[in-house]
Design an enzyme around this catalytic site. Sequence first.
Site, PDB file in Angstrom:
ATOM      1  N   ASN A  44       0.826  -1.209   0.000  1.00  0.00           N
ATOM      2  CA  ASN A  44       0.000   0.000   0.000  1.00  0.00           C
ATOM      3  C   ASN A  44       0.859   1.258   0.000  1.00  0.00           C
ATOM      4  OD1 ASN A  44       0.622  -0.814   2.665  1.00  0.00           O
ATOM      5  ND2 ASN A  44      -1.155   0.203   3.544  1.00  0.00           N
ATOM      6  N   CYS A  55      -4.247   0.866  -2.238  1.00  0.00           N
ATOM      7  CA  CYS A  55      -4.112  -0.421  -1.552  1.00  0.00           C
ATOM      8  C   CYS A  55      -3.003  -1.253  -2.198  1.00  0.00           C
ATOM      9  CB  CYS A  55      -5.413  -1.201  -1.628  1.00  0.00           C
ATOM     10  SG  CYS A  55      -6.669  -0.674  -0.441  1.00  0.00           S
ATOM     11  N   GLU A  57      -3.154  -4.167  -3.291  1.00  0.00           N
ATOM     12  CA  GLU A  57      -3.636  -4.914  -4.456  1.00  0.00           C
ATOM     13  C   GLU A  57      -3.605  -4.060  -5.712  1.00  0.00           C
ATOM     14  OE1 GLU A  57      -4.958  -4.667  -1.518  1.00  0.00           O
ATOM     15  OE2 GLU A  57      -5.673  -6.594  -0.767  1.00  0.00           O
ATOM     16  N   CYS A  91     -10.647  -4.120  -3.519  1.00  0.00           N
ATOM     17  CA  CYS A  91      -9.535  -4.966  -3.956  1.00  0.00           C
ATOM     18  C   CYS A  91      -9.992  -6.359  -4.334  1.00  0.00           C
ATOM     19  CB  CYS A  91      -8.453  -4.983  -2.891  1.00  0.00           C
ATOM     20  SG  CYS A  91      -7.679  -3.365  -2.804  1.00  0.00           S
TER      21      CYS A  91
HETATM   22  N1  THU Z   1      -5.257  -1.816   2.682  1.00  0.00           N
HETATM   23  C1  THU Z   1      -4.702  -2.500   1.634  1.00  0.00           C
HETATM   24  O1  THU Z   1      -3.630  -2.131   1.147  1.00  0.00           O
HETATM   25  N2  THU Z   1      -5.384  -3.562   1.139  1.00  0.00           N
HETATM   26  C2  THU Z   1      -6.537  -4.055   1.673  1.00  0.00           C
HETATM   27  O2  THU Z   1      -7.130  -4.957   1.101  1.00  0.00           O
HETATM   28  C3  THU Z   1      -7.031  -3.525   2.952  1.00  0.00           C
HETATM   29  C4  THU Z   1      -6.526  -2.169   3.291  1.00  0.00           C
HETATM   30  C5  THU Z   1      -4.545  -0.634   3.187  1.00  0.00           C
HETATM   31  C6  THU Z   1      -5.195   0.667   2.861  1.00  0.00           C
HETATM   32  C7  THU Z   1      -4.622   1.589   3.908  1.00  0.00           C
HETATM   33  O3  THU Z   1      -3.373   2.082   3.434  1.00  0.00           O
HETATM   34  C8  THU Z   1      -4.356   0.668   5.093  1.00  0.00           C
HETATM   35  O4  THU Z   1      -4.459  -0.658   4.591  1.00  0.00           O
HETATM   36  C9  THU Z   1      -5.347   0.844   6.231  1.00  0.00           C
HETATM   37  O5  THU Z   1      -6.648   0.754   5.788  1.00  0.00           O
END
Ligand code: THU
Length: 132
Positions: A44, A55, A57, A91
């Site tokens: 992320n 995110c 993903e 995602c």
């Molecule tokens: N996050 C992800 O990178 N992928 C996910 O599927 C869940 C959430 C990240 C987004 C944000 O930077 C942090 O987790 C907290 O929500």
Amino acid sequence: MEINWDLLRSEATKIMKSAYAPYSKFPVGVAALVNDGRIVTGCNVENASYGLGLCAECGLVSSLISSGGGRLVAAVCVDGQGNYLAPCGRCRQLLFEHGGPQMKLMTDTGIQEMSAILPWAFGPEDLDRNER
Ligand code: THU
């Protein structure tokens, strides 16, 4: 195709350490096996304009496409402790686009398919039901 789940988890944990998450302090890493055998990863990347954060993903899908494309066979998503993480709803849709209903995801309760993770999904075939 054989899936090395341990390798996917370690690659996800490795890339998680590169995450840019100074605002949430919640680093995420994801690794996926592609149908040609390569492994793609993502972490992320947050932003001072909070809502613009990407995110893990998103990074993975970008890497998949920019490194030649292909279909996602299996994925592992981890949190800052290397524990399995449930991908957020957006995602799940991103993974579904490139892995379809059969893509596998490791969870705390074992291997799950996207068809269970994102039931009754909207996907590319739905667009074909109407003339464009
Ligand atoms: N996050 C992800 O990178 N992928 C996910 O599927 C869940 C959430 C990240 C987004 C944000 O930077 C942090 O987790 C907290 O929500």
